[in-house]
Design a protein around this motif. Structure first.
Motif, PDB file in Angstrom:
ATOM      1  N   THR A 250      13.505 -22.719 -13.753  1.00 10.21           N
ATOM      2  CA  THR A 250      12.154 -22.223 -14.027  1.00 10.21           C
ATOM      3  C   THR A 250      12.204 -21.112 -15.069  1.00 10.21           C
ATOM      4  O   THR A 250      12.922 -20.121 -14.905  1.00 10.21           O
ATOM      5  N   VAL A 251      11.444 -21.286 -16.137  1.00 13.15           N
ATOM      6  CA  VAL A 251      11.336 -20.268 -17.180  1.00 13.15           C
ATOM      7  C   VAL A 251       9.894 -19.768 -17.202  1.00 13.15           C
ATOM      8  O   VAL A 251       8.962 -20.536 -17.428  1.00 13.15           O
ATOM      9  N   VAL A 252       9.723 -18.488 -16.953  1.00 15.16           N
ATOM     10  CA  VAL A 252       8.392 -17.877 -16.927  1.00 15.16           C
ATOM     11  C   VAL A 252       8.034 -17.407 -18.329  1.00 15.16           C
ATOM     12  O   VAL A 252       8.704 -16.540 -18.898  1.00 15.16           O
ATOM     13  N   ASP A 253       7.006 -17.989 -18.899  1.00 12.38           N
ATOM     14  CA  ASP A 253       6.464 -17.543 -20.178  1.00 12.38           C
ATOM     15  C   ASP A 253       5.490 -16.397 -19.870  1.00 12.38           C
ATOM     16  O   ASP A 253       4.400 -16.616 -19.349  1.00 12.38           O
ATOM     17  N   MET A 254       5.894 -15.188 -20.184  1.00 15.47           N
ATOM     18  CA  MET A 254       5.108 -14.027 -19.783  1.00 15.47           C
ATOM     19  C   MET A 254       3.664 -14.101 -20.274  1.00 15.47           C
ATOM     20  O   MET A 254       2.721 -13.771 -19.546  1.00 15.47           O
ATOM     21  N   LYS A 255       3.471 -14.551 -21.490  1.00 11.45           N
ATOM     22  CA  LYS A 255       2.133 -14.592 -22.071  1.00 11.45           C
ATOM     23  C   LYS A 255       1.255 -15.623 -21.381  1.00 11.45           C
ATOM     24  O   LYS A 255       0.051 -15.402 -21.175  1.00 11.45           O
ATOM     25  N   THR A 256       1.848 -16.734 -21.003  1.00  9.15           N
ATOM     26  CA  THR A 256       1.082 -17.848 -20.438  1.00  9.15           C
ATOM     27  C   THR A 256       0.979 -17.796 -18.922  1.00  9.15           C
ATOM     28  O   THR A 256      -0.068 -18.123 -18.345  1.00  9.15           O
ATOM     29  N   ASP A 257       2.057 -17.364 -18.264  1.00  9.90           N
ATOM     30  CA  ASP A 257       2.150 -17.515 -16.814  1.00  9.90           C
ATOM     31  C   ASP A 257       1.729 -16.291 -16.022  1.00  9.90           C
ATOM     32  O   ASP A 257       1.542 -16.386 -14.807  1.00  9.90           O
ATOM     33  N   TRP A 258       1.596 -15.134 -16.678  1.00  9.17           N
ATOM     34  CA  TRP A 258       1.179 -13.921 -15.976  1.00  9.17           C
ATOM     35  C   TRP A 258      -0.178 -13.471 -16.477  1.00  9.17           C
ATOM     36  O   TRP A 258      -0.371 -13.278 -17.684  1.00  9.17           O
ATOM     37  N   ASN A 259      -1.138 -13.272 -15.588  1.00  7.37           N
ATOM     38  CA  ASN A 259      -2.433 -12.750 -15.998  1.00  7.37           C
ATOM     39  C   ASN A 259      -2.456 -11.220 -16.016  1.00  7.37           C
ATOM     40  O   ASN A 259      -3.385 -10.610 -16.542  1.00  7.37           O
ATOM     41  N   VAL A 260      -1.436 -10.611 -15.459  1.00  7.50           N
ATOM     42  CA  VAL A 260      -1.244  -9.158 -15.493  1.00  7.50           C
ATOM     43  C   VAL A 260       0.238  -8.916 -15.743  1.00  7.50           C
ATOM     44  O   VAL A 260       1.075  -9.659 -15.233  1.00  7.50           O
ATOM     45  N   VAL A 261       0.565  -7.901 -16.518  1.00  5.66           N
ATOM     46  CA  VAL A 261       1.971  -7.556 -16.721  1.00  5.66           C
ATOM     47  C   VAL A 261       2.328  -6.318 -15.901  1.00  5.66           C
ATOM     48  O   VAL A 261       3.126  -6.381 -14.979  1.00  5.66           O
ATOM     49  N   PHE A 262       1.722  -5.184 -16.236  1.00  2.00           N
ATOM     50  CA  PHE A 262       1.992  -3.948 -15.516  1.00  2.00           C
ATOM     51  C   PHE A 262       0.872  -3.643 -14.521  1.00  2.00           C
ATOM     52  O   PHE A 262      -0.258  -4.090 -14.709  1.00  2.00           O
TER      53      PHE A 262
END
Length: 342
Positions: A326-338
């Motif tokens: 599993t590779v998490v694309d931060m821009k696509t897969d997370w609606n919040v980062v911090f």
């Protein structure tokens, strides 16, 4: 010396110079809440689905993939996986700040590289000093004191130091989706560990209150510590400028074996330094989960991978792609980062 720094010398220092606590973070989330609101900061994309499916299968009693709770071991890298790591590893930022704080006690540093270069802000010159310069920096900032004094210094720095881009405490720059994941796993009977190239005593100072991971579940690089009995009869542990163990790359499976004693069934990293940990996890029997955080969001965080001086993701990305990890694309897969600012 805290061995983190040997690891940094090996994998990042030179180029690195060039180049939140929310309820989830503090662990104040009930198992019922975690299960009811599953990973809210994750978009409903393939990585979230893969996580939920994996957890569902290994926790279903009587199912073909059921794993008893004692064997539900989950390991996480720290830098770039649980919190940010740009423009330099946060512990390196700590060491640089310590040089500035200690400079009045060492007037000779004004004419002694690499200390004079740090005081002048000439980080390129610091990088040019190589491993020898790095070891001098770490010896000056991470040794010659008791473990208690070092912990107090780290606590003080974390309480006031702010990141140069976001102007927030470093402990605010943890990833909200990963905080939720830690809670979600624990709510489903997993035991969560940090397995990082960072200095173990540095990470233990904040891991419990930020991640809900107690100090005994933090595996990291370490320096030699010596028992001493002062004249007052109160024993202390003194930090010495010697490398004991480097928990990075191939050292991670060794650290897992030495300090955890069970092969994980769930592992998350973000760089080539985590590849062997992921391979070790994958090599076990039964259902396994291997994940990578891919930094793709230059607006909310940073975008970097194969050519990055810090957190290089190259060989591990290729292997993840080839093997279906599993590779998490931060821009696509997370609606919040911090986490939101308080």
């Amino acid at each position: 010396m805290d061995v983190l720094n040997w690891s940094l010398a090996r994998r990042t220092l030179f180029a690195a110079f060039f180049a939140v606590v929310t309820a989830f973070g503090s662990g104040v989330v009930s198992a019922e809440d975690a299960k009811r609101d599953t990973l809210p900061s994750w978009n409903d994309t393939a990585p979230k689905q893969a996580i939920v499916d994996f957890v569902s299968r290994v926790t279903k009693e009587g199912g073909a993939d059921y794993v008893p709770p004692p064997e539900r071991i989950a390991v996480f890298d720290n830098d770039g996986t649980l919190w940010a790591e740009q423009p330099v590893y946060f512990q390196l930022a700590f060491a640089i700040d310590r040089i500035a704080a200690l400079a009045p006690e060492h007037p000779d540093w004004e004419k002694t590289p690499p200390f004079e270069d740090i005081l002048k802000g000439d980080l390129k010159a610091v990088a040019a000093s190589g491993e020898h310069g790095l070891l001098e920096i770490i010896a000056a900032t991470h040794s010659g004191m008791t473990t208690e004094k070092f912990a107090a210094i780290v606590d003080g720095w974390l309480a006031r130091a702010q990141h140069p881009r976001f102007h927030r405490l470093y402990t605010d720059l943890v990833y909200q989706p990963m905080l939720e994941l830690l809670v979600y796993l624990r709510a489903n009977g997993f035991k969560t560990f940090i397995v990082s190239g960072g200095g173990v005593e540095f990470m233990r100072s904040f891991a419990d209150r930020v991640y809900g991971i107690p100090p005994e579940q933090v595996v990291g690089s370490s320096g030699v510590v010596k028992f001493e009995m002062p004249a007052d009869g109160k024993p202390v542990l003194m930090k010495e400028p010697k490398v004991e163990f480097v928990d990075d790359g191939p050292g991670k499976p060794v650290g897992i074996n030495r300090f955890i004693g069970r092969r994980p069934i769930f592992a998350f990293g973000n760089s080539d330094g985590d590849l062997q940990m992921l391979q070790w996890t994958a090599a076990g029997g039964g259902l396994r989960f291997m994940g990578l955080v891919h930094h793709t969001d230059a607006e909310r965080e940073w975008a970097y991978d194969r050519h990055s001086a810090v957190g290089k993701l190259d060989k591990a990305l290729d292997e993840a792609t080839a093997k279906g990890w599993t590779v998490v694309d931060m821009k696509t897969d997370w609606n919040v980062v911090f986490p939101p600012e308080r």
